[in-house]
Write an enzyme that holds these catalytic residues in place. Structure first.
Site, PDB file in Angstrom:
ATOM      1  N   CYS A   1       0.847  -1.186   0.000  1.00  0.00           N
ATOM      2  CA  CYS A   1       0.000   0.000   0.000  1.00  0.00           C
ATOM      3  C   CYS A   1       0.883   1.237   0.000  1.00  0.00           C
ATOM      4  O   CYS A   1       1.851   1.330   0.752  1.00  0.00           O
ATOM      5  CB  CYS A   1      -0.957   0.065   1.173  1.00  0.00           C
ATOM      6  SG  CYS A   1      -2.109  -1.292   1.260  1.00  0.00           S
TER       7      CYS A   1
ATOM      8  N   ARG B   1       3.864  -0.166  -4.911  1.00  0.00           N
ATOM      9  CA  ARG B   1       3.630  -0.782  -3.596  1.00  0.00           C
ATOM     10  C   ARG B   1       2.338  -1.574  -3.561  1.00  0.00           C
ATOM     11  O   ARG B   1       2.084  -2.321  -2.605  1.00  0.00           O
ATOM     12  CB  ARG B   1       3.597   0.300  -2.511  1.00  0.00           C
ATOM     13  CG  ARG B   1       4.879   1.085  -2.398  1.00  0.00           C
ATOM     14  CD  ARG B   1       4.764   2.121  -1.321  1.00  0.00           C
ATOM     15  NE  ARG B   1       4.741   1.512  -0.010  1.00  0.00           N
ATOM     16  CZ  ARG B   1       5.811   1.310   0.743  1.00  0.00           C
ATOM     17  NH1 ARG B   1       7.003   1.667   0.308  1.00  0.00           N
ATOM     18  NH2 ARG B   1       5.708   0.753   1.915  1.00  0.00           N
TER      19      ARG B   1
ATOM     20  N   TRP C   1      -2.737  -2.730  -1.817  1.00  0.00           N
ATOM     21  CA  TRP C   1      -2.492  -4.154  -2.014  1.00  0.00           C
ATOM     22  C   TRP C   1      -3.418  -4.839  -1.013  1.00  0.00           C
ATOM     23  O   TRP C   1      -3.222  -4.733   0.201  1.00  0.00           O
ATOM     24  CB  TRP C   1      -1.035  -4.484  -1.730  1.00  0.00           C
ATOM     25  CG  TRP C   1      -0.664  -5.897  -2.075  1.00  0.00           C
ATOM     26  CD1 TRP C   1      -0.310  -6.374  -3.302  1.00  0.00           C
ATOM     27  CD2 TRP C   1      -0.607  -7.016  -1.189  1.00  0.00           C
ATOM     28  NE1 TRP C   1      -0.031  -7.725  -3.223  1.00  0.00           N
ATOM     29  CE2 TRP C   1      -0.214  -8.142  -1.935  1.00  0.00           C
ATOM     30  CE3 TRP C   1      -0.865  -7.176   0.175  1.00  0.00           C
ATOM     31  CZ2 TRP C   1      -0.067  -9.409  -1.384  1.00  0.00           C
ATOM     32  CZ3 TRP C   1      -0.716  -8.440   0.729  1.00  0.00           C
ATOM     33  CH2 TRP C   1      -0.317  -9.540  -0.053  1.00  0.00           C
TER      34      TRP C   1
ATOM     35  N   ASN D   1      -1.972   1.463   5.741  1.00  0.00           N
ATOM     36  CA  ASN D   1      -1.102   0.398   5.230  1.00  0.00           C
ATOM     37  C   ASN D   1      -0.810  -0.522   6.406  1.00  0.00           C
ATOM     38  O   ASN D   1      -0.428  -0.036   7.470  1.00  0.00           O
ATOM     39  CB  ASN D   1       0.193   1.019   4.693  1.00  0.00           C
ATOM     40  CG  ASN D   1       1.252  -0.014   4.361  1.00  0.00           C
ATOM     41  OD1 ASN D   1       0.932  -1.170   4.079  1.00  0.00           O
ATOM     42  ND2 ASN D   1       2.506   0.387   4.405  1.00  0.00           N
ATOM     43  N   GLY D   2      -0.986  -1.817   6.237  1.00  0.00           N
ATOM     44  CA  GLY D   2      -0.703  -2.751   7.333  1.00  0.00           C
ATOM     45  C   GLY D   2      -1.938  -3.590   7.626  1.00  0.00           C
ATOM     46  O   GLY D   2      -2.861  -3.670   6.815  1.00  0.00           O
TER      47      GLY D   2
ATOM     48  N   GLU E   1      17.500 -17.096  -8.768  1.00  0.00           N
ATOM     49  CA  GLU E   1      17.061 -15.734  -9.093  1.00  0.00           C
ATOM     50  C   GLU E   1      16.466 -15.685 -10.508  1.00  0.00           C
ATOM     51  O   GLU E   1      15.449 -15.031 -10.734  1.00  0.00           O
ATOM     52  CB  GLU E   1      18.254 -14.774  -8.936  1.00  0.00           C
ATOM     53  CG  GLU E   1      17.986 -13.339  -9.297  1.00  0.00           C
ATOM     54  CD  GLU E   1      16.895 -12.649  -8.480  1.00  0.00           C
ATOM     55  OE1 GLU E   1      16.401 -13.222  -7.495  1.00  0.00           O
ATOM     56  OE2 GLU E   1      16.500 -11.532  -8.860  1.00  0.00           O
TER      57      GLU E   1
ATOM     58  N   LYS F   1      12.596 -14.528 -11.288  1.00  0.00           N
ATOM     59  CA  LYS F   1      12.250 -13.446 -12.219  1.00  0.00           C
ATOM     60  C   LYS F   1      11.207 -13.937 -13.219  1.00  0.00           C
ATOM     61  O   LYS F   1      10.252 -13.241 -13.519  1.00  0.00           O
ATOM     62  CB  LYS F   1      13.488 -12.940 -12.981  1.00  0.00           C
ATOM     63  CG  LYS F   1      14.495 -12.151 -12.172  1.00  0.00           C
ATOM     64  CD  LYS F   1      14.107 -10.716 -11.895  1.00  0.00           C
ATOM     65  CE  LYS F   1      13.457 -10.555 -10.562  1.00  0.00           C
ATOM     66  NZ  LYS F   1      14.246 -10.506  -9.389  1.00  0.00           N
TER      67      LYS F   1
ATOM     68  N   GLU G   1       7.701 -14.480 -11.530  1.00  0.00           N
ATOM     69  CA  GLU G   1       6.937 -13.301 -11.132  1.00  0.00           C
ATOM     70  C   GLU G   1       6.528 -12.440 -12.319  1.00  0.00           C
ATOM     71  O   GLU G   1       5.504 -11.769 -12.265  1.00  0.00           O
ATOM     72  CB  GLU G   1       7.659 -12.476 -10.062  1.00  0.00           C
ATOM     73  CG  GLU G   1       8.914 -11.793 -10.464  1.00  0.00           C
ATOM     74  CD  GLU G   1       9.559 -11.001  -9.313  1.00  0.00           C
ATOM     75  OE1 GLU G   1       8.860 -10.531  -8.412  1.00  0.00           O
ATOM     76  OE2 GLU G   1      10.793 -10.847  -9.341  1.00  0.00           O
TER      77      GLU G   1
ATOM     78  N   HIS H   1      18.344 -36.210  -8.448  1.00  0.00           N
ATOM     79  CA  HIS H   1      17.656 -36.767  -7.273  1.00  0.00           C
ATOM     80  C   HIS H   1      16.151 -36.542  -7.350  1.00  0.00           C
ATOM     81  O   HIS H   1      15.459 -36.640  -6.342  1.00  0.00           O
ATOM     82  CB  HIS H   1      18.234 -36.154  -5.995  1.00  0.00           C
ATOM     83  CG  HIS H   1      19.689 -36.467  -5.812  1.00  0.00           C
ATOM     84  ND1 HIS H   1      20.136 -37.725  -5.470  1.00  0.00           N
ATOM     85  CD2 HIS H   1      20.798 -35.712  -5.984  1.00  0.00           C
ATOM     86  CE1 HIS H   1      21.462 -37.725  -5.408  1.00  0.00           C
ATOM     87  NE2 HIS H   1      21.890 -36.507  -5.727  1.00  0.00           N
TER      88      HIS H   1
ATOM     89  N   LYS I   1       5.624  -4.340  -4.280  1.00  0.00           N
ATOM     90  CA  LYS I   1       7.066  -4.180  -4.182  1.00  0.00           C
ATOM     91  C   LYS I   1       7.561  -4.362  -2.754  1.00  0.00           C
ATOM     92  O   LYS I   1       8.573  -5.005  -2.499  1.00  0.00           O
ATOM     93  CB  LYS I   1       7.415  -2.778  -4.682  1.00  0.00           C
ATOM     94  CG  LYS I   1       8.877  -2.431  -4.585  1.00  0.00           C
ATOM     95  CD  LYS I   1       9.600  -2.998  -5.758  1.00  0.00           C
ATOM     96  CE  LYS I   1      11.082  -2.684  -5.748  1.00  0.00           C
ATOM     97  NZ  LYS I   1      11.808  -3.684  -6.524  1.00  0.00           N
TER      98      LYS I   1
HETATM   99  O1  M6R Z   1      12.551  -4.847  -0.043  1.00  0.00           O
HETATM  100  P1  M6R Z   1      13.163  -6.225   0.134  1.00  0.00           P
HETATM  101  O2  M6R Z   1      14.485  -6.346  -0.515  1.00  0.00           O
HETATM  102  O3  M6R Z   1      13.202  -6.641   1.577  1.00  0.00           O
HETATM  103  O4  M6R Z   1      12.157  -7.192  -0.604  1.00  0.00           O
HETATM  104  C1  M6R Z   1      12.325  -8.585  -0.517  1.00  0.00           C
HETATM  105  C2  M6R Z   1      11.502  -9.306  -1.558  1.00  0.00           C
HETATM  106  O5  M6R Z   1      10.142  -9.044  -1.362  1.00  0.00           O
HETATM  107  C3  M6R Z   1      11.889  -8.878  -2.983  1.00  0.00           C
HETATM  108  O6  M6R Z   1      13.245  -9.095  -3.223  1.00  0.00           O
HETATM  109  C4  M6R Z   1      11.070  -9.670  -4.016  1.00  0.00           C
HETATM  110  O7  M6R Z   1      11.386 -11.017  -3.967  1.00  0.00           O
HETATM  111  C5  M6R Z   1      11.318  -9.100  -5.411  1.00  0.00           C
HETATM  112  N1  M6R Z   1      10.131  -8.479  -5.919  1.00  0.00           N
HETATM  113  C6  M6R Z   1      11.690 -10.110  -6.410  1.00  0.00           C
HETATM  114  O8  M6R Z   1      11.959  -9.546  -7.650  1.00  0.00           O
END
Ligand code: M6R
Length: 637
Positions: free
Chosen positions: A2, A27, A87, A113-114, A506, A510, A513, A529, A632
């Site tokens: 949010c 956000r 969100w 937010n929260g 990673e 990517k 997501e 395995h 985010k």
């Molecule tokens: O703000 P942060 O680095 O703590 O966020 C952690 C994860 O939420 C963040 O890296 C998330 O996995 C990314 N959107 C991935 O691309």
């Protein structure tokens, strides 16, 4: 999660708040809304992205100019306002659940937010007193509670009696709330005043000339002011055009920590790129260079930004835990290799969301490294707090000044990536890697394991990485073509060994997501395995191959793994060092990256995977910057 913006000043609040929301939309983008005080409370809110709200506002303004009603207030001209991009947690992403929420008497508007964990009890109490709820959210009860509390508040303040009353009502309500929250409220009877409160969720103040701002993060107001105040935990803040007043939840006057924002305001714009993510990928060479800038003292010591730990504390460290989430966790997995190699201190890497629940063994000789781009990720924050309760020392690696994680840590190293707007982390990852290397070198140096010249030699190699990432970026056209070919694949697997394993994870994250495809990263040796059963004729397998000049055994083993998948029909995409001719025969597609020391290789091998994911997502017609269901900054557990 949010995005929250508040404004009190002389400009029309609508424009300021919408601009801020545009910058905070990363956000959360389930719905958006705004409330402006102008002769009453004027609100507009819509499910969907900010564009839906903007469309509704445009229609409203067109209708108002076609049928002017002089007595009514004007949402376009009121100079006090709040806005929210959501969100969803409690209640689906609908118009009625969009924020702001209004009190039953129509006087108070609140954004949040929260999560208010005791909202069910608060709601049933309010309903018992005859209040009718118009939404399914936990937030709405706060609007009703503030409105009720205002009747009990009697505060004298020569400057702003009504504003002081709103602040006091907010303070009293906060004492009844459980959970994590940032709240902003405006009162129809108090034009010129916005009140905010925070517990565990982020809120910063922007201090302008004859205007002040509140926001989830500074990117919302950097085009208006660079002067900001970081609020502490459990504080209430009241802003007017010419004042910022802070008190704690017990009503004592309090101070925030003032800081200057050195981000370039253009950094939060797309700058000619179709997506923020593409711009942020392209910014990586600069972000690496900036993160390294001025890190070595004249005598060759690595410097952290804020250190509330003595060198002796660091010499006493006998165990390191890295805690982080998502991409930041993957940077921690790479850090383990570097930290153990350079310091010989055992280093474990753990998902922050799991860390505190397994009762890890921590004491004052444990160093916990918390990595977070936003500095607000709730899982990481809670892991940090757990570590501190157990007397461990905490070092934060963070990109965002004024955020909670660095504030609560004993030492901080800031990545200097600038604002990362795209939900998918790119430059945050590479700068976190750089910061992890620096932390490893600093520890090795303080403990007398590495001398200044040895540290200087690694830092010099790191300084070359910016140019190497540039070279990778120049060679991405074949990756874009490959992306179009792979866009219809059912599943993509990623394999790597040693530091190539986190890179594989990673790459898969990517792709998941952004492209919403099945993608998984594996330690290459683990494939046989079980996961090798996933491989079918034509299944793309991305293989991250270590340098032929590095540890030979490692390389031989992954080449065997590549042959194993090829024998089962896989289509291999091999990322290997430039000039590594031997791998060519195992690669259906070869992506060459510059020659790089093994530990630093993730800085170059990750980049093609970022481009691949963004391009596949584009080919599949997805929104690259705002993938579905994500936000985010994840400020709930
Ligand atoms: O703000 P942060 O680095 O703590 O966020 C952690 C994860 O939420 C963040 O890296 C998330 O996995 C990314 N959107 C991935 O691309």
């Amino acid at each position: 999660m949010c995005g929250i913006v508040g404004y009190a000043g002389a400009r029309p609040a609508l424009g300021v708040v919408i601009n801020g929301l545009r910058r905070l939309e990363y956000r959360g983008y389930d719905s958006a809304g705004i409330a402006v005080v102008d002769g009453g409370l004027l609100m507009e809110k819509r499910a969907g992205k900010l564009a839906s709200l903007e469309k509704a506002l445009a229609e409203r303004l067109a209708e108002a100019s076609a049928n002017p009603r002089p007595a009514a207030g004007n949402i376009a001209s009121g100079s006090t306002g709040i806005g929210h991009t959501r969100w969803a947690t409690h209640g689906g992403p609908t118009d009625r659940n969009a924020h702001p929420h209004r009190s039953a008497d129509g006087r108070i508007a609140v954004i949040h937010n929260g999560i208010i964990e005791n909202f069910a009890k608060l709601r049933s109490d309010l309903e018992g007193r005859g209040v009718t709820f118009l939404s399914d959210t936990d937030t709405e009860c706060v609007a009703h509670l503030i409105s009720a509390e205002l009747a009990n508040v009697d505060v004298e303040s020569p400057e702003s009696p009504v504003g002081a009353r709103l602040g006091e009502a907010m303070r009293r309500v906060c004492l009844r709330l459980e959970g994590a929250f940032t709240l902003l409220a405006v009162d129809a009877d108090a034009p010129g005043v916005v009140v905010g409160a925070r517990r565990n969720s982020p809120l910063v103040v922007g201090r302008g000339r004859d205007e002040n701002f509140l926001a989830s993060d500074v990117s919302a107001f950097i085009e208006y002011t660079r002067e900001a105040t970081e609020l502490g935990q459990d504080q209430v803040v009241t802003i007017t055009d010419d004042g910022v007043t802070i008190m704690d939840f017990l009503g004592n006057p309090a101070d925030g920590k003032e800081f200057h924002i050195d981000w370039d305001s253009n950094a939060a714009e797309k700058g000619g790129y179709d997506y923020f993510m593409l711009k942020e990928i392209a910014e990586q060479p600069r972000a690496i260079a900036d993160t390294l800038l001025g890190r070595l003292t004249e005598t060759g010591e690595v410097m952290l930004d804020e250190v509330r730990l003595s060198d002796q504390d660091l010499r006493d460290v006998d165990k390191i835990f890295v805690v982080a989430c998502g991409t930041a966790y993957h940077s921690g997995l790479v850090a383990k290799y570097a930290i153990e190699h350079w310091t010989r201190i055992p280093c474990e890497v753990e998902l922050a969301s799991e860390f505190r629940y397994r009762d890890p063994v921590l004491d004052r000789s444990t160093l916990v490294v918390a990595i977070s781009q936003s500095g607000e990720t709730m899982d990481t924050l809670m892991a940090l707090r757990h570590a501190k309760e157990q007397k461990a020392r905490v070092l934060a690696i963070c990109n965002t000044s004024g955020s909670t994680i660095p504030r609560e840590s004993d030492a901080v190293l800031y990545t200097r990536g600038g604002p990362e707007i795209a939900v998918a982390s790119t430059k945050a990852f590479l700068t976190q890697l750089v910061a992890c290397y620096l932390v490893g070198l600093h520890l090795a140096q303080v403990r007398g394991i590495k001398y200044a010249d040895e540290v200087g030699a690694v830092v010099a190699q790191l300084q070359e990485m910016s140019g190497k990432v540039d070279q990778v970026l120049d060679l991405m056209e074949p990756v874009r073509r490959l992306a179009r070919e792979l866009a219809d694949a059912k599943s993509v697997l990623f394999i790597g060994r040693h530091v190539g394993y986190p890179v594989a994870l990673e790459g898969a994250l990517k792709l998941k997501e952004l492209a919403y495809m099945h993608a998984e990263g594996f330690a290459a040796g683990e494939l046989k395995h079980g996961p090798i059963a996933l491989i079918d004729q034509g299944t793309p397998v991305v293989c991250v191959v270590p340098s032929p000049r590095g540890r030979g055994v490692l390389r031989d083993k992954i080449i065997s793994n590549i042959q194993e998948v090829r024998a089962r029909g896989a289509r291999t995409v091999v990322i290997a060092e430039d000039g590594d001719e031997d791998v060519r025969s195992y690669a259906d597609h070869l992506i060459a990256v510059p020659v790089t020391p093994t530990l630093l290789a993730p800085l170059v091998t990750t980049v093609p995977l970022q481009v691949l994911a963004a391009e596949i997502a584009t080919a599949r017609g997805h929104d690259v910057d705002q993938p579905r269901n994500l936000a985010k900054s994840v400020t709930v557990e």
